[in-house]
Structures are given as C-alpha cells and as structure tokens.
Scaffold this motif. Structure first.
Motif, short mmCIF file in Angstrom:
data_model
loop_
_atom_site.label_atom_id
_atom_site.label_comp_id
_atom_site.label_asym_id
_atom_site.label_seq_id
_atom_site.Cartn_x
_atom_site.Cartn_y
_atom_site.Cartn_z
N ALA A 136 0.88 -1.18 0.00
CA ALA A 136 0.00 0.00 0.00
C ALA A 136 0.90 1.22 0.00
O ALA A 136 2.06 1.14 0.42
CB ALA A 136 -0.89 0.00 1.24
N VAL A 137 0.37 2.33 -0.48
CA VAL A 137 1.16 3.56 -0.47
C VAL A 137 0.40 4.68 0.23
O VAL A 137 -0.81 4.65 0.33
CB VAL A 137 1.55 4.01 -1.90
CG1 VAL A 137 2.42 2.97 -2.58
CG2 VAL A 137 0.31 4.31 -2.73
N GLY A 138 1.16 5.65 0.71
CA GLY A 138 0.53 6.85 1.29
C GLY A 138 0.69 6.92 2.80
O GLY A 138 1.11 5.97 3.45
N GLY A 139 0.37 8.11 3.31
CA GLY A 139 0.47 8.32 4.75
C GLY A 139 0.46 9.82 5.02
O GLY A 139 0.69 10.63 4.11
N GLU A 146 -0.02 8.35 -3.90
CA GLU A 146 -1.07 7.66 -4.64
C GLU A 146 -0.92 7.82 -6.15
O GLU A 146 -1.49 7.03 -6.93
CB GLU A 146 -2.47 8.15 -4.21
CG GLU A 146 -2.86 7.78 -2.78
CD GLU A 146 -2.24 8.68 -1.70
OE1 GLU A 146 -1.47 9.61 -2.04
OE2 GLU A 146 -2.54 8.44 -0.52
N GLU A 190 -2.93 -6.56 -5.06
CA GLU A 190 -2.78 -5.73 -3.85
C GLU A 190 -4.02 -5.86 -2.97
O GLU A 190 -5.11 -6.14 -3.45
CB GLU A 190 -2.60 -4.26 -4.24
CG GLU A 190 -3.75 -3.74 -5.06
CD GLU A 190 -3.60 -2.28 -5.51
OE1 GLU A 190 -3.23 -1.47 -4.67
OE2 GLU A 190 -3.90 -2.01 -6.68
N HIS A 195 -7.17 -2.55 1.24
CA HIS A 195 -6.92 -1.56 2.29
C HIS A 195 -5.72 -0.67 1.96
O HIS A 195 -4.93 -0.97 1.05
CB HIS A 195 -6.71 -2.24 3.64
CG HIS A 195 -5.52 -3.16 3.71
ND1 HIS A 195 -4.23 -2.70 3.74
CD2 HIS A 195 -5.44 -4.51 3.78
CE1 HIS A 195 -3.40 -3.73 3.82
NE2 HIS A 195 -4.10 -4.85 3.84
N GLY A 196 -5.58 0.42 2.70
CA GLY A 196 -4.47 1.35 2.50
C GLY A 196 -3.30 1.02 3.41
O GLY A 196 -3.15 -0.14 3.88
N SER A 197 -2.48 2.02 3.68
CA SER A 197 -1.23 1.79 4.41
C SER A 197 -1.41 1.78 5.93
O SER A 197 -0.44 1.57 6.66
CB SER A 197 -0.21 2.87 4.02
OG SER A 197 -0.74 4.13 4.35
N ALA A 198 -2.63 2.00 6.39
CA ALA A 198 -2.96 1.93 7.83
C ALA A 198 -1.88 2.54 8.72
O ALA A 198 -1.30 1.84 9.56
CB ALA A 198 -3.25 0.47 8.23
N ASP A 239 -1.97 4.16 11.29
CA ASP A 239 -2.23 4.07 12.74
C ASP A 239 -1.67 2.81 13.37
O ASP A 239 -1.43 2.76 14.58
CB ASP A 239 -3.76 4.19 13.02
CG ASP A 239 -4.60 3.23 12.18
OD1 ASP A 239 -4.15 2.81 11.09
OD2 ASP A 239 -5.72 2.88 12.63
N ASN A 263 -3.27 -7.25 9.66
CA ASN A 263 -3.81 -8.49 9.12
C ASN A 263 -3.21 -8.72 7.72
O ASN A 263 -3.41 -7.91 6.83
CB ASN A 263 -5.34 -8.34 9.02
CG ASN A 263 -6.02 -9.59 8.54
OD1 ASN A 263 -5.36 -10.51 8.07
ND2 ASN A 263 -7.33 -9.63 8.67
P1 NAD Z 1 -6.65 2.29 5.50
O1 NAD Z 1 -7.25 1.16 4.71
O2 NAD Z 1 -5.19 2.40 5.46
O3 NAD Z 1 -7.09 2.16 7.03
C1 NAD Z 1 -8.44 2.24 7.46
C2 NAD Z 1 -8.59 1.52 8.82
O4 NAD Z 1 -8.49 0.11 8.63
C3 NAD Z 1 -7.48 1.88 9.82
O5 NAD Z 1 -8.01 1.89 11.12
C4 NAD Z 1 -6.49 0.74 9.71
O6 NAD Z 1 -5.74 0.49 10.87
C5 NAD Z 1 -7.41 -0.44 9.38
N1 NAD Z 1 -6.73 -1.41 8.52
C6 NAD Z 1 -6.48 -1.29 7.19
N2 NAD Z 1 -5.82 -2.36 6.75
C7 NAD Z 1 -5.64 -3.18 7.81
C8 NAD Z 1 -5.01 -4.44 7.99
N3 NAD Z 1 -4.43 -5.10 6.98
N4 NAD Z 1 -5.00 -4.97 9.23
C9 NAD Z 1 -5.59 -4.36 10.26
N5 NAD Z 1 -6.20 -3.16 10.16
C10 NAD Z 1 -6.23 -2.58 8.94
O7 NAD Z 1 -7.35 3.62 4.97
P2 NAD Z 1 -7.00 5.14 5.32
O8 NAD Z 1 -6.68 5.27 6.77
O9 NAD Z 1 -8.13 5.90 4.75
O10 NAD Z 1 -5.71 5.48 4.47
C11 NAD Z 1 -4.39 5.50 4.97
C12 NAD Z 1 -3.43 5.83 3.85
O11 NAD Z 1 -3.48 4.78 2.85
C13 NAD Z 1 -3.77 7.12 3.12
O12 NAD Z 1 -2.58 7.80 2.84
C14 NAD Z 1 -4.45 6.66 1.85
O13 NAD Z 1 -4.32 7.58 0.79
C15 NAD Z 1 -3.70 5.38 1.58
N6 NAD Z 1 -4.43 4.39 0.75
C16 NAD Z 1 -3.66 3.66 -0.10
C17 NAD Z 1 -4.26 2.68 -0.86
C18 NAD Z 1 -3.39 1.85 -1.77
O14 NAD Z 1 -2.17 1.90 -1.65
N7 NAD Z 1 -3.96 1.10 -2.68
C19 NAD Z 1 -5.62 2.42 -0.74
C20 NAD Z 1 -6.36 3.15 0.18
C21 NAD Z 1 -5.75 4.15 0.93
#
Ligand code: NAD
Length: 370
Positions: free
Chosen positions: A74-77, A90, A287, A290-293, A295, A303
């Motif tokens: 995943a990319v971004g943050g 992104e 891929e 989900h994103g780069s999570a 947090d 996961n």
């Molecule tokens: P996110 O999917 O990263 O996270 C959303 C929530 O889901 C968070 O609470 C996170 O901890 C949880 N989560 C996500 N994947 C998880 C995993 N594998 N295991 C456990 N918990 C998980 O979405 P966001 O917070 O909106 O975005 C964070 C960053 O990621 C941003 O910079 C966004 O632009 C980027 N992003 C990248 C992609 C990609 O690379 N394809 C897709 C979506 C978002």
C-alpha cells in the motif's frame, strides 16, 4: 517447473509487513509445488518520494513491466498528505495502472462464514458467507471522458440563471467493452459459471452497447449463464441476497461504487484482495484493498490475509497455477475456522490475538497440510 519473476512493491505504512508475509507464503508454495518465484523489491509511494524525489521511479515501472506479476502492499500516509496531487504517493498507483495497461480491476468481497458477525447485514442473509467477484472496467468511461466547466448563458424554467455548468462524458468503445466482458466471462468460467452484467441500459446508450456486445460474445461461453441487471437494482440485491451473486462485470463508475458496497458487506477491510489485469500475457498487479494503515504501521499487528489472498489471485490469473491459488484460499479458510484472528477481525469473546507473523505462520502450516 516454471520460474516466475515477481516485482514486489512494499510501499508505505503496513505495506512492507503484509508483503513480507505474502512472500513467505509464496516461498512455501514454491517449496511444495516446485515452481520457482524470484522476488525483486522496488520502490513506489512515499518511500520513493523520500528516496528518489518521485512516487513512481522509472526503474520501478521498468522492473514491473519485465515481471510476470506485481505484488503491491500500500502507499501513502500523513507525511505526504500536503503534497500536490501528482506528487503524492497515490500518483504511483495511477502511473502503474497506466504504465502496465491495467484495464480490469477485480475485487473479491469474501465474507468467511466464521466472520459473519462482522457483517453489518442480518445474520440470516450471510449465514453461509459471501463470495462475490466484481470485475470493474478501469481505464474508460466517465472517469476518463471529456469534461468541462463553463458559465452558462441559459436559465431554468422559472428564469433562474444557470450559473456555472459542468459536464463529464461517458464513452465506451466496442473493443473496450469486449475485453472487460471477456475478463468477466473467463472469471465466471473459473468460478460458478454465473455472470451478472450491471448497467443502466434503460437510460444510457453506453449501457445498451454493453448489452449488445455481451449478446454477441456470450455464445462463445456456452457454459456461463448470464443476466443483465440495472445498477440501482444491483445495489439493492447486494444487500438483499448477497450470497446469490457470484461474478459481476460492470463499467468504471458503477464498479467503483458497487465494489465498495460489496466490501462493506464483509465488514473487514483487512480481508479484501484485489487484482488489476491488462492484456493477456502482460503482468497483472495484485494488492489488498486496504491502505497503508498508518495508525498501526510498525506494530506487527496488521492483518496479512488480504495480501495473501491477493497472491492467491496472482497464482490464478497471472501465473497459471489456479490449483495453488485455491489451496491458499483453503488455508486461509482453515485458519479462520480454527479461530485464529488478528486484532482487526477478532470477535466478541475471542481473546487469542495473533500478530502478523503468527497469522502468516498459521496460513503456511495450513497450506502445507493440504
Ligand atoms: P486504510 O485502509 O489504510 O485504514 C483504514 C482503517 O483500517 C485503519 O483503522 C487501519 O488500521 C485499518 N486497517 C487497514 N488495513 C488493515 C489491515 N491489513 N489490518 C488491520 N487493520 C487494517 O485507509 P485510510 O486510513 O483511509 O488510508 C491510509 C493511507 O493509505 C492514506 O494515505 C491513503 O491515501 C492510503 N491508501 C492507499 C491505498 C493503496 O495503496 N492502494 C488504498 C487506500 C488508501
């Protein structure tokens, strides 16, 4: 035995953690099946901005193009959030899609029966789980059509001046429709041989062309039973009878919306895999949804299952090893049925929470036992 080249883009946040897990699983596939995988790690996203000054270095795209498949974390943050659009992490995703000619996006909405209480739907609707594949056209339609914004000289019926006026045009050619429909039909052949073509043919000319092309090529897939469904109805049926849908193929915008709706039905973003495919023989990109999570990045608790399931799609679609893909999916189902959980999918009353590494080991163990 074949040797496959896989470009790995760990990216940012939890990306490196989940791709590392997935490579471990693929190494186990290699040991058991005898097929070889060579992994070449390349940079994209925020880490590439920090290291090379751009989200998608030319070297990365070159390596991807020369590979059999691409695995992306995943990319971004937040660190890069203030950058302008084309400089953000992104932008690497768009560059990869364009550079690799990825016109089909496949998203699986899987709800394993063991996790049915995570779904926001009523338990009786998801009793036996959900397994829907949405095939979305990715490089055409309204998102790529002509658009414009200009002041209008006209008024509404009551005399109110229209003010500014904007337009976005949906265009689809027969060739674009045919190639995505073929991905839909071929995917249906690998699954339950049932295809739903989602459109808005009661209103849109483009949708009527989708139907014509469907009817022209459907006889080439005599085993697949297909139906047409209006997008408004499809959005309702996803909630009313999700278990009865299997493969959905649709346009860019409808697919964008429906795949998010289908993903929500599963209730666990850490479980959803995706694939983006180009012309046959060209590398596909795999891929997690989900994103780069950020947090939870670096804590070792992400996961890895969405990325591992994405690798299962890779085995099916890019490497011609569907039986190994099916085994990976079975291994994931096995660990879930034994009650193994990462923190994001833990159900009430469950206390044994696994780290990313532990979950990966459980999947490998289950795979080896098959
Ligand atoms: P996110 O999917 O990263 O996270 C959303 C929530 O889901 C968070 O609470 C996170 O901890 C949880 N989560 C996500 N994947 C998880 C995993 N594998 N295991 C456990 N918990 C998980 O979405 P966001 O917070 O909106 O975005 C964070 C960053 O990621 C941003 O910079 C966004 O632009 C980027 N992003 C990248 C992609 C990609 O690379 N394809 C897709 C979506 C978002």
């Amino acid at each position: 035995m074949a040797m496959f080249k896989i470009a790995v883009i760990p990216g940012d946040g939890i990306g490196p953690e989940v791709t590392e897990s997935t490579c471990e699983v693929l190494r186990a596939v290699s040991e058991k099946s005898g097929h070889g995988f060579s992994f070449t790690e390349v940079m994209a996203g925020g880490i590439a901005i920090d290291t090379c000054g751009e989200p998608l270095p030319a070297e990365t795209l070159k390596t991807c193009k020369e590979s059999d498949a691409v695995l992306l974390g995943a990319v971004g943050g937040p660190k890069w959030d203030a950058l302008p659009g084309n400089k953000r992490p992104e932008a690497a995703l768009l560059g990869l899609r364009k550079g690799l000619g990825l016109f089909a996006n496949l998203r699986l909405a899987i709800l394993f029966p063991e996790l049915k209480s995570s779904s926001p739907l009523r338990p009786d609707l998801v009793e036996n789980g959900v397994d829907i594949l949405i095939v979305r056209e990715l490089t055409g339609g309204i998102y790529f059509g002509k658009r414009g914004l200009a002041p209008s000289e006209e008024c509404l019926e009551d005399g109110t001046p229209k003010g500014m006026e904007a337009f976005d045009i949906e265009t689809y050619s027969e060739a674009e429709i045919e190639r995505i429909l073929r991905v839909g039909f071929n995917s249906a052949m690998q699954r339950k041989k049932s295809l739903t073509v989602v459109d808005k043919a009661n209103i849109l000319e483009t949708s009527r062309l989708w139907r014509k092309v469907t009817e022209r090529i459907a006889p080439e897939y005599p085993e697949v039973s297909y139906e047409f469904m209006y997008v408004d109805n499809a959005s309702m049926q996803l909630l009313r009878r999700p278990a009865s849908l299997d493969v959905i193929v649709t346009s860019n915008m409808f697919g964008d919306i429906l795949s998010d709706e289908a993903g929500m039905i599963t209730g666990s973003i850490g479980m959803l895999p995706s694939a983006s495919l180009g012309a046959p023989g060209k590398p596909g990109m795999y891929e997690p949804v989900h994103g780069s999570a950020p947090d939870i990045a670096g804590k070792g608790i992400a996961n890895p299952l969405a990325t591992i399931l994405s690798a299962a799609l890779m085995l099916r679609y890019s490497l011609g090893l569907p039986e190994e893909g099916i085994k990976i999916e079975k291994a994931v189902a096995d660990v879930l049925s034994k009650g193994y959980r990462t923190a994001d999918i833990v159900l009430s009353g469950e206390t044994d929470i696994l780290s990313t590494k532990e979950m990966t080991e459980k999947v490998i163990e289950a795979y080896r036992a098959l």
